[in-house]
Scaffold this active site. Structure first.
Site, short mmCIF file in Angstrom:
data_model
loop_
_atom_site.label_atom_id
_atom_site.label_comp_id
_atom_site.label_asym_id
_atom_site.label_seq_id
_atom_site.Cartn_x
_atom_site.Cartn_y
_atom_site.Cartn_z
N GLU A 137 26.66 -46.30 22.68
CA GLU A 137 26.08 -44.97 22.42
C GLU A 137 26.63 -43.97 23.41
OE1 GLU A 137 21.81 -45.38 22.77
OE2 GLU A 137 21.94 -47.32 21.79
N LYS A 139 26.26 -41.29 26.32
CA LYS A 139 25.26 -41.09 27.38
C LYS A 139 24.99 -39.59 27.47
CE LYS A 139 24.03 -42.53 32.04
NZ LYS A 139 23.74 -41.27 32.70
N ASP A 141 23.66 -36.17 28.69
CA ASP A 141 23.41 -35.70 30.04
C ASP A 141 22.22 -34.74 30.03
OD1 ASP A 141 23.76 -35.49 32.69
OD2 ASP A 141 25.58 -34.30 32.62
N GLU A 234 16.28 -38.83 25.41
CA GLU A 234 16.78 -37.83 26.35
C GLU A 234 16.47 -36.45 25.80
OE1 GLU A 234 18.11 -39.44 28.80
OE2 GLU A 234 19.34 -38.02 29.92
N TYR A 286 16.44 -43.00 21.67
CA TYR A 286 17.25 -44.21 21.55
C TYR A 286 16.56 -45.47 22.03
CZ TYR A 286 18.05 -42.48 26.26
OH TYR A 286 17.87 -41.96 27.51
N LYS A 350 25.19 -51.46 25.29
CA LYS A 350 23.99 -52.31 25.38
C LYS A 350 24.20 -53.60 24.59
CE LYS A 350 21.23 -48.10 25.39
NZ LYS A 350 20.35 -47.18 24.67
N LYS A 374 30.85 -44.42 33.14
CA LYS A 374 30.85 -43.00 33.53
C LYS A 374 32.24 -42.41 33.32
CE LYS A 374 26.75 -42.03 35.39
NZ LYS A 374 26.23 -41.18 36.38
N CYS A 468 40.78 -11.44 62.44
CA CYS A 468 39.69 -11.56 61.46
C CYS A 468 39.91 -10.57 60.32
CB CYS A 468 38.36 -11.29 62.16
SG CYS A 468 36.99 -11.10 61.02
N CYS A 471 37.12 -7.67 60.79
CA CYS A 471 37.02 -6.71 61.90
C CYS A 471 38.28 -6.65 62.74
CB CYS A 471 35.82 -7.05 62.78
SG CYS A 471 36.06 -8.59 63.69
N CYS A 486 35.87 -16.06 64.27
CA CYS A 486 35.92 -14.72 64.84
C CYS A 486 34.69 -14.64 65.74
CB CYS A 486 35.82 -13.69 63.71
SG CYS A 486 35.41 -12.07 64.33
N CYS A 491 31.39 -8.01 64.30
CA CYS A 491 32.11 -8.26 63.05
C CYS A 491 31.20 -7.95 61.85
CB CYS A 491 32.56 -9.71 63.01
SG CYS A 491 33.34 -10.16 61.47
P1 AMP Z 1 21.22 -42.65 35.49
O1 AMP Z 1 20.18 -41.57 35.50
O2 AMP Z 1 22.59 -42.18 35.84
O3 AMP Z 1 20.79 -43.87 36.21
O4 AMP Z 1 21.39 -43.08 33.98
C1 AMP Z 1 20.34 -43.62 33.28
C2 AMP Z 1 19.81 -42.60 32.34
O5 AMP Z 1 20.75 -42.29 31.35
C3 AMP Z 1 18.63 -43.07 31.58
O6 AMP Z 1 17.46 -42.97 32.34
C4 AMP Z 1 18.62 -42.12 30.42
O7 AMP Z 1 17.85 -41.01 30.74
C5 AMP Z 1 20.05 -41.66 30.31
N1 AMP Z 1 20.67 -41.88 29.00
C6 AMP Z 1 21.34 -40.93 28.31
N2 AMP Z 1 21.77 -41.39 27.14
C7 AMP Z 1 21.36 -42.69 27.05
C8 AMP Z 1 21.49 -43.70 26.06
N3 AMP Z 1 22.14 -43.50 24.91
N4 AMP Z 1 20.91 -44.90 26.33
C9 AMP Z 1 20.25 -45.12 27.50
N5 AMP Z 1 20.11 -44.22 28.46
C10 AMP Z 1 20.65 -43.00 28.25
#
Ligand code: AMP
Length: 750
Positions: A137, A139, A141, A234, A286, A350, A374, A468, A471, A486, A491
């Site tokens: 999946e 991730k 943000d 999220e 999710y 997963k 990451k 400087c 000044c 400086c 100044c």
């Molecule tokens: P971290 O905060 O860097 O430890 O990453 C873990 C967090 O990633 C989890 O607590 C989720 O909030 C987030 N996250 C975002 N997308 C996913 C996803 N598809 N599956 C699981 N966690 C996710």
């Protein structure tokens, strides 16, 4: 003021994260190093979660964590239950009711590259002999969220909670109810599946209990039917909404959010749900807290179920059975990242089967059955147009890269600090070079180095100017120091920076005293040091020439409205706590945390000025370097004179401390206060304001009822104000609150 500028400005003399000497000393002593890392991590955790204002990039944070973990792995005797490695990253604030998660909300372990991802898959193969099906999946943000639905009474949304520290989160139900893609009720078909699964579970349990010869199994095991169903995901802010939110913030002079994730977290933790509602948040769900609540074989099937139940589920998922498929998914995500309408910071892989997940289990902070791949930090190339020099408030000269603007990791970068001359030489960047710019974790942009083959002929190595730029005084470099300075006390650049710092939000917080006005005050010679603020009159400010002309060619002046506001903001700043004064006065190496530590140990300017260097160095968190800097500062006659003028103007020079045995008179005992809106005038946070009332014996409550004695309404007070009016509860202004602090007495009410 653009972001880049703010960052460049911040690099001079703040408490440095990477204090080279301290790090070098700690390098030989793992216990000291681990402790230093823990402190640093705790500080950044607080900035990130509590203030929604990270100071360092995610990549830098991850690397601190990683190093701490490595030290603890090599020296298990140093592992401590309170180490940040032992818990899920997070923070539980006091604004919202705490929610204890029935099942822990874990973090994820990271794979920083494909090699580490492979190593994780090796471990899974070791456990199962071959690679079991995996679910990949994106991730997202954003911010973790847990939504609970009451299955027993028709599937209504009953609670939403943040992850917090994994064990305890914050109740943000009212705010999450405003997020449009969150179903307020589960769809009927999904509900049926849950009830079916629960029936089977209770039956199964009963059968198991019977087999074990237990009496009364039915009653003992029937509990799950009443438990709400908790689904997790999220909450995020789409890139386009983030851009418009920040544009609006900049237009109205408010600080922009660093990135969409902080914007989402900040929007979620609003006291007023109307604000959250206006922020355009979305979710991707999710996960489920208790897999056994549904009779599903695995993650892939759960995602289908969530979709049917009415949730927003990310469409970019893949069921993979080979390493090549997993890698391809990760590579495709890296390529597509920029085109997605929301931010992602990796891929989560997963183990699909819930049974296998259960067998693999969890470490203290994360599941063994999942890994977050990451993304590498994003890099772009652009032209280095110039290297300018910025003079900080303590005279440090910082070279700043002026770049052809370029979008990196979602935001435009036009400037980046180059830290110091050594750094410019080490990187060998020259004006005219094409340089590589990186934004790791999208907080602080960094120039990595030049693309050597693209260097124009004749590009010269850069040198620090001898004078400087502000000044023209000679610039010096002290023995053993990296920085050039400086040292002229006249100044203007230093004066400007010092004045701006004094007026800034974390310091004396003089609302409205921004760069343009302060520059004009300095140029006009009206203000040269921070004590001068306190002798400014309204008429004088109103006539301040802003250096521009109107269409008739007449000079534009500040005007009475702004001047009046500034005068009251200056007056209000006098009442800030002593620690803020210590921070604002701009001693070298004294950041906010250090100022607080100093004020706690020496609660008045006099006590501080009398302390010896040794006594100062004994304060927790203050080493000999800071002690020396404070000691010298307070003994410099010019500084002492400014402090005396501040004292004469009525600026706080001591925290109110009681003599031993003396107690604060409990003049507000029996009264209940509710605070609403922002207390802009006093510059106190609501917690600070409440704490002062409590110290005088009052109760401070979060909601208005007939029993409330007073509601204090600050700026933009919301529904609590309306409720107070409806119930006939007296409403006080902020000025009346300040009067209570001063007199110790609440106003008379008929
Ligand atoms: P971290 O905060 O860097 O430890 O990453 C873990 C967090 O990633 C989890 O607590 C989720 O909030 C987030 N996250 C975002 N997308 C996913 C996803 N598809 N599956 C699981 N966690 C996710």
């Amino acid at each position: 003021m653009g972001n880049g500028q703010a960052q460049a400005r911040g690099t001079g003399d703040q408490e440095s994260l990477f204090d080279e000497k301290a790090l070098a000393a700690a390098a030989t002593d793992p216990a000291a190093r681990a402790e230093a890392l823990r402190r640093e991590i705790e500080h950044h955790t607080y900035c990130y979660y509590a203030l929604d204002a990270p100071e360092i990039s995610d990549a830098a944070f991850d690397s601190l964590m990683r190093e701490l973990r490595e030290i603890e792995a090599a020296h298990p005797e140093l592992v401590d239950p309170s180490s940040p490695t032992q818990r899920v990253g997070g923070y539980v604030g006091e604004q919202f009711a705490p929610v204890r998660h029935a099942r822990r909300m874990y973090s994820l372990d990271n794979a920083m590259d494909l090699g580490e991802l492979d190593a994780w898959m090796d471990r899974i193969v070791e456990a199962y002999g071959s690679l079991p099906p995996l679910c990949c999946e994106l991730k997202i943000d954003g911010s973790s969220i847990a939504l609970s639905y009451d299955v027993a009474s028709g599937g209504a949304l009953v609670r939403a909670a943040t992850r917090g520290d994994g064990t305890t989160g914050e109740d943000v139900t009212a705010n999450m109810r405003t997020v449009k893609d969150v179903p307020l009720r589960l769809r009927a078909c999904a509900l049926k599946a849950v009830r079916g699964a629960r029936g089977a579970q209770v039956g199964g349990n009963a059968a198991r209990a019977d087999a074990a010869g237990l009496a009364a199994a039915g009653t003992a095991l029937a509990a799950p039917a009443a438990e709400p169903l908790e689904l997790r995901g999220e909450v995020y802010m789409p890139k386009s909404s983030f851009d418009s939110l920040n544009a609006a913030a900049e237009a109205s002079g408010r600080a922009p959010f660093a990135n969409p994730r902080n914007a989402a977290a900040g929007s979620l933790r609003q006291k007023d749900p109307h604000v959250t509602a206006s922020r355009d948040l979305s979710t991707f769900m999710y996960a489920i807290a208790d897999e056994a609540a549904l009779n599903l074989p695995g993650q892939w099937e759960l995602l289908q179920w969530l979709r049917e139940a009415g949730f927003h589920v990310n469409p970019d998922v893949a069921r993979c059975t080979t390493r090549e498929e997993v890698r391809a998914f990760c590579e495709r995500a890296v390529e597509r990242r920029d085109q997605l309408p929301y931010e992602i910071d990796g891929v989560v892989v997963k183990v699909n089967s819930f049974a296998q997940q259960e067998a693999l289990g969890f470490t203290a902070r994360a599941p063994r059955w999942a890994i977050a791949f990451k993304f590498p930090p994003e890099e772009k190339t652009t032209l280095l147009r110039d290297i300018t020099v910025q003079v900080g408030r303590t005279g440090v000269l910082t070279p700043v890269a002026e770049l052809e603007p370029v979008v990196v990791a979602g935001s435009t970068v036009a400037r980046a600090t180059l830290h110091n001359l050594d750094e410019v030489h080490r990187k060998d960047v020259r004006v005219g070079d094409t340089v590589i710019v990186r934004k790791a974790g999208d907080v602080i942009p960094e120039v990595l180095g030049p693309v050597a083959s693209l260097r124009p002929d004749g590009a010269q190595a850069w040198e620090m100017p001898a004078a400087c730029p502000s000044c023209s005084s000679p610039v010096i470099r002290e023995e053993g120091e990296v920085a050039f300075r400086c040292i002229s006390i006249d100044c203007p650049a230093q004066a400007l920076e010092r004045l701006l710092h004094w007026a800034s939000r974390g310091a004396l917080d003089i609302d409205g005293m921004g760069e343009e006005i302060v520059s004009r005050l300095v140029e006009s010679g009206r203000v040269t040091d921070v004590a001068d603020y306190y002798s400014l009159g309204e008429a004088e400010l109103a006539s301040l020439d802003m250096g521009r002309v109107n269409k008739d060619g007449e000079p534009i002046r500040l005007g009475h409205t702004v001047a009046a506001k500034l005068v009251s903001a200056i007056a209000a700043s006098k009442a800030r706590p002593f620690a803020r004064v210590l921070f604002g006065i701009g001693m070298r190496h004294v950041g906010k945390t250090t100022a607080e530590a100093l004020a706690a140990a020496f609660p008045s300017m006099d006590a501080l000025a009398q302390a010896t260097e040794e006594q100062l160095a004994e304060v927790e968190g203050i080493g000999p370097k800071i002690a020396h800097s404070v000691w010298v500062f307070l003994r410099t006659p010019d500084n002492a004179a400014v402090i005396e003028r501040l004292r004469a103007a009525g600026v706080t020079m001591a925290d109110e401390v009681m003599a031993p045995g003396e107690e604060v008179p409990q003049t507000l005992a029996g009264l209940t206060f509710v605070l609403t809106g922002s207390l802009a005038e006093s510059g106190l946070t609501r917690d600070e304001a409440g704490a002062r009332l409590k110290a005088m014996g009052a109760k401070v409550s979060g909601s208005v009822s007939k029993k409330t004695s007073f509601v204090v309404a600050g700026e933009a007070a919301g529904s609590k104000y309306d409720k107070a009016v409806a119930l006939g509860v007296p409403v006080l202004t902020e000025a009346q609150l300040l009067a209570i602090y001063e007199t110790g007495r609440a106003p008379e009410v008929e």
